[in-house]
Write an enzyme that holds these catalytic residues in place. Structure first.
Site, mmCIF file in Angstrom:
data_model
loop_
_atom_site.group_PDB
_atom_site.id
_atom_site.type_symbol
_atom_site.label_atom_id
_atom_site.label_comp_id
_atom_site.label_asym_id
_atom_site.label_seq_id
_atom_site.Cartn_x
_atom_site.Cartn_y
_atom_site.Cartn_z
ATOM 1 N N SER A 141 0.872 -1.184 0.000
ATOM 2 C CA SER A 141 0.000 0.000 0.000
ATOM 3 C C SER A 141 0.905 1.228 0.000
ATOM 4 O O SER A 141 2.030 1.176 0.518
ATOM 5 C CB SER A 141 -0.857 0.022 1.269
ATOM 6 O OG SER A 141 -1.411 1.317 1.460
ATOM 7 N N TYR A 154 -1.012 -0.552 10.229
ATOM 8 C CA TYR A 154 -1.142 -0.898 8.804
ATOM 9 C C TYR A 154 0.097 -0.463 8.015
ATOM 10 O O TYR A 154 0.616 -1.219 7.189
ATOM 11 C CB TYR A 154 -2.399 -0.194 8.287
ATOM 12 C CG TYR A 154 -2.832 -0.523 6.884
ATOM 13 C CD1 TYR A 154 -3.529 -1.692 6.603
ATOM 14 C CD2 TYR A 154 -2.590 0.360 5.833
ATOM 15 C CE1 TYR A 154 -3.971 -1.971 5.314
ATOM 16 C CE2 TYR A 154 -3.026 0.094 4.546
ATOM 17 C CZ TYR A 154 -3.719 -1.074 4.283
ATOM 18 O OH TYR A 154 -4.146 -1.336 3.014
ATOM 19 N N LYS A 158 2.559 -2.949 5.931
ATOM 20 C CA LYS A 158 2.755 -2.799 4.487
ATOM 21 C C LYS A 158 4.221 -2.482 4.154
ATOM 22 O O LYS A 158 4.745 -2.944 3.142
ATOM 23 C CB LYS A 158 1.819 -1.719 3.935
ATOM 24 C CG LYS A 158 0.336 -2.076 4.051
ATOM 25 C CD LYS A 158 -0.010 -3.367 3.315
ATOM 26 C CE LYS A 158 -1.502 -3.627 3.257
ATOM 27 N NZ LYS A 158 -1.845 -4.878 2.561
HETATM 28 P P1 NAI Z 1 -11.633 -5.930 1.124
HETATM 29 O O1 NAI Z 1 -11.937 -5.681 2.550
HETATM 30 O O2 NAI Z 1 -12.641 -5.584 0.086
HETATM 31 O O3 NAI Z 1 -11.232 -7.471 0.898
HETATM 32 C C1 NAI Z 1 -10.354 -8.102 1.768
HETATM 33 C C2 NAI Z 1 -10.284 -9.570 1.462
HETATM 34 O O4 NAI Z 1 -9.380 -10.161 2.390
HETATM 35 C C3 NAI Z 1 -11.602 -10.306 1.602
HETATM 36 O O5 NAI Z 1 -11.689 -11.292 0.589
HETATM 37 C C4 NAI Z 1 -11.486 -10.981 2.967
HETATM 38 O O6 NAI Z 1 -12.230 -12.186 3.047
HETATM 39 C C5 NAI Z 1 -9.999 -11.263 3.009
HETATM 40 N N1 NAI Z 1 -9.481 -11.419 4.363
HETATM 41 C C6 NAI Z 1 -9.451 -10.517 5.375
HETATM 42 N N2 NAI Z 1 -8.919 -11.069 6.475
HETATM 43 C C7 NAI Z 1 -8.589 -12.349 6.154
HETATM 44 C C8 NAI Z 1 -8.017 -13.433 6.862
HETATM 45 N N3 NAI Z 1 -7.652 -13.329 8.141
HETATM 46 N N4 NAI Z 1 -7.847 -14.610 6.212
HETATM 47 C C9 NAI Z 1 -8.228 -14.742 4.916
HETATM 48 N N5 NAI Z 1 -8.762 -13.752 4.193
HETATM 49 C C10 NAI Z 1 -8.953 -12.570 4.806
HETATM 50 O O7 NAI Z 1 -10.263 -5.182 0.868
HETATM 51 P P2 NAI Z 1 -9.568 -4.625 -0.476
HETATM 52 O O8 NAI Z 1 -9.743 -3.173 -0.502
HETATM 53 O O9 NAI Z 1 -9.936 -5.440 -1.643
HETATM 54 O O10 NAI Z 1 -8.024 -4.892 -0.082
HETATM 55 C C11 NAI Z 1 -7.263 -5.962 -0.599
HETATM 56 C C12 NAI Z 1 -5.805 -5.708 -0.274
HETATM 57 O O11 NAI Z 1 -5.380 -4.479 -0.877
HETATM 58 C C13 NAI Z 1 -5.510 -5.573 1.216
HETATM 59 O O12 NAI Z 1 -4.271 -6.179 1.521
HETATM 60 C C14 NAI Z 1 -5.437 -4.075 1.416
HETATM 61 O O13 NAI Z 1 -4.630 -3.738 2.524
HETATM 62 C C15 NAI Z 1 -4.796 -3.658 0.095
HETATM 63 N N6 NAI Z 1 -5.003 -2.245 -0.218
HETATM 64 C C16 NAI Z 1 -6.269 -1.734 -0.427
HETATM 65 C C17 NAI Z 1 -6.433 -0.404 -0.726
HETATM 66 C C18 NAI Z 1 -7.768 0.212 -0.979
HETATM 67 O O14 NAI Z 1 -7.817 1.441 -1.195
HETATM 68 N N7 NAI Z 1 -8.867 -0.541 -1.017
HETATM 69 C C19 NAI Z 1 -5.279 0.511 -0.795
HETATM 70 C C20 NAI Z 1 -4.014 -0.129 -0.564
HETATM 71 C C21 NAI Z 1 -3.888 -1.453 -0.294
#
Ligand code: NAI
Length: 242
Positions: A141, A154, A158
């Protein structure tokens, strides 16, 4: 087409992970998604992956639980024979000012976002070493690059993933395994739905938020379209961190 390749995308049921899974499937890769809770969303993503004519499976396990990870990786190898592409994407936020941050907030984020990458990459990299090929993409991130107030947990996780990416890239290059990171900015998903987006957009040079598909395009590029890039961090952030 990438026939017979197998990818594992953690946190692949929704948001960025789902978009990565679909992008890889579109390119002909068989995809296993991992997820934490929502069976319905995972089932839908599996159906959408299969619509591209590739094999798909869903594995519900906590990426922060080493035993659960080891069991799941064994099952995936029994079913699919190998793992060529690993996308360490699962992640959570538990934001708060450091002064008020609880041990639970700190540990949950470090375990789910950083230790998880160790737990999953450990067995998968051993498979890749035997195969003498592989691509690993860690979902970092921009918070891990520039540090965000209210996100000490966080940002630490990251930034840790970025160090992990660079060290592993050096260690695994001789085995033909590439390791890169993608650093998204503000992407429209469940994770960011409660943020004050109008104020954020003002700060982004391209004056818009990103979509999960923007991040998935970078992941697919690093996984499939190059075999000469390793140890890099590719920001997908509309120019926010330049
Ligand atoms: P989201 O909340 O929509 O999806 C997260 C996913 O991770 C879900 O499928 C959930 O089931 C899974 N998850 C969470 N905890 C878990 C665990 N303990 N074991 C297995 N699966 C688990 O989040 P999003 O936005 O799609 O984020 C995906 C990645 O991208 C994350 O690592 C987040 O930190 C990163 N990210 C997101 C940004 C954003 O603006 N949305 C910006 C920068 C990084």
């Amino acid at each position: 087409m990438q026939e017979n390749k197998v990818a594992l995308v953690t946190g692949g049921s929704r948001g960025i992970g789902r978009a990565c899974a679909l992008k890889l499937a579109e390119a002909g890769v068989n995809v296993v998604i991992n997820y934490a809770g929502n069976d319905e969303a995972a089932e839908k993503t599996v159906k959408d992956i299969e619509a591209f004519g590739v094999k798909a499976a869903k594995k519900k396990f906590n990426v922060a639980d080493k035993e659960a990870v080891d069991t799941a990786i064994k099952e995936i190898v029994e079913e699919f024979g190998k793992i060529d592409i690993l996308v360490n994407n699962a992640g959570i936020t538990r934001d708060g000012l450091f002064m008020r941050m609880s041990d639970t907030q700190w540990l949950d984020v470090i375990n789910t976002n950083l230790n998880s990458a160790y737990f999953v990459t450990n067995p998968v990299s051993k498979l890749m070493i035997k195969q003498r090929s592989g691509a690993i993409i860690n979902m970092a991130s921009i918070s891990g690059i520039y540090g965000n107030a209210g996100q000490a947990n966080y940002s630490t996780a990251k930034a840790g993933l970025i160090g992990f990416t660079k060290a592993l890239a050096k260690e695994l290059a001789s085995r033909n395994i590439r390791v890169n990171a993608v650093a998204p900015g503000f992407i429209q998903t469940d994770m960011t739905k409660d943020l004050p987006m109008d104020a954020i957009v003002e700060r982004i040079p391209l004056k818009k938020l990103g979509n999960p598909e923007d991040v998935a395009a970078a992941v697919k590029f690093l996984a499939l379209d190059t075999d000469y890039i390793t140890g890099q961090v590719l920001s997908v952030d509309g120019g926010l961190v330049i």
